[in-house]
Design an enzyme around this catalytic site. Structure first.
Site: not given
Ligand code: 13P
Length: 287
Positions: A84, A135, A177, A207-208, A229, A231-232
């Site tokens: 990533d 990107e 993000h 993303h985010g 994506n 993650n958090t």
């Protein structure tokens, strides 16, 4: 066996759903995500940031751990192991270590340099059968200590990068993000629509994924996003479940201090988050 993300994302784009990329940080997270993907019969992408790779002692350890789990857990759904936001050097290291997919984040370079470096990586990935994400327009928020401004990509630049032969394209459309600020203006669907028109079948990446309202996620998928994506949100659910376990004093009872027991509620919370995302993205039973 690890697979490239190419086939799963092309299918997702054609079928108007998205495959989730969930970032991993350790054994427990990886195991939780793989178990959920298998249970829901969903394809999945395991994301590894350069920082997380370093934390896990290096990319070779990550490859060994994930491949071991695929075998020992009898995982039959398609799984891609993906770098990533990789630097050029990080990409080369992951190719060498046995990743099945990489992202080159050249969004902070001038477009000419982003094109030159992406072209090199397209060649390498084609030779080795890996998928490559590029990107354009940096994603805002913080990623491994680097704070991006949250640009909106230039659709023509997106087309130039897509035409190099990358597998999937991440384009900034106001996404960031981490948590979104209260005054966030939302995603720029106008930009997404334009990028989608210019890039045709190219699977687009959002993303985010944490904190984007469900209706925006669905609209983004309808406009060509095939990979999202997250993650958090896994980090938050892991932390909250662990905190509740400790605050309830459960770590002090019986064998509660056992690290396997201490980390279990967090792992269960990650499973729940991944399940909710897979259902929202529409990837359940698409393996
Ligand atoms: P979030 O942390 O906002 O979920 O974003 C994850 C991401 O885009 C990783 O590349």
């Amino acid at each position: 066996m690890l697979v490239s993300a190419k086939e799963m994302l092309q299918k997702a784009k054609a079928g108007k759903y998205a495959v989730g990329q969930f970032n991993i940080n350790n054994l427990e997270w990886t195991k939780a995500i793989l178990a959920t993907a298998q249970e829901l019969n969903s394809p999945v992408i395991l994301g590894v940031s350069e920082g997380a790779g370093k934390y896990m002692t290096g990319y070779k350890t990550v490859v060994g751990m994930v491949k071991g789990m695929l075998e020992e857990m009898n995982i039959t759904v398609p799984v891609a192991l993906h770098l990533d936001h990789g630097s050029y050097e990080g990409c080369l290291k992951c190719v060498e270590a046995g990743f099945s997919s990489i992202m080159f984040d050249g969004s902070h370079y001038p477009i000419e340099e982003n094109i030159a470096k992406t072209t090199e990586l397209v060649k390498i990935c084609e030779e080795k059968g890996l998928s490559l994400e590029a990107e354009v327009g940096s994603i805002g928020g913080e990623e491994d200590g680097v704070v991006g401004a949250g640009e909106v990509a230039d659709p023509k630049e997106c087309k130039s990068i897509a035409d190099l032969g990358v597998t999937m394209l991440a384009a900034g459309i106001g996404n960031i993000h981490g948590k979104y600020p209260a005054n966030w203006k939302g995603l720029s669907f106008e930009t997404l629509e334009e990028i989608s028109k210019l890039t045709g079948d190219m699977p687009l990446v959002l993303h985010g994924g944490t904190g984007i309202p469900e209706d925006m996620i669905k609209k983004a998928i309808s406009l060509g996003v095939a990979k999202i994506n997250v993650n958090t949100e896994c980090q938050l659910s892991f932390a909250q479940a662990t905190r509740e376990y400790i605050e309830a004093g459960k770590d002090q009872q019986g064998k509660g201090f056992d690290p396997r027991k201490l980390l279990a509620p967090g792992a269960e919370a990650i499973k729940q988050t991944v399940k909710e995302k897979m259902e929202l993205f529409g990837s359940v039973n698409k393996a």
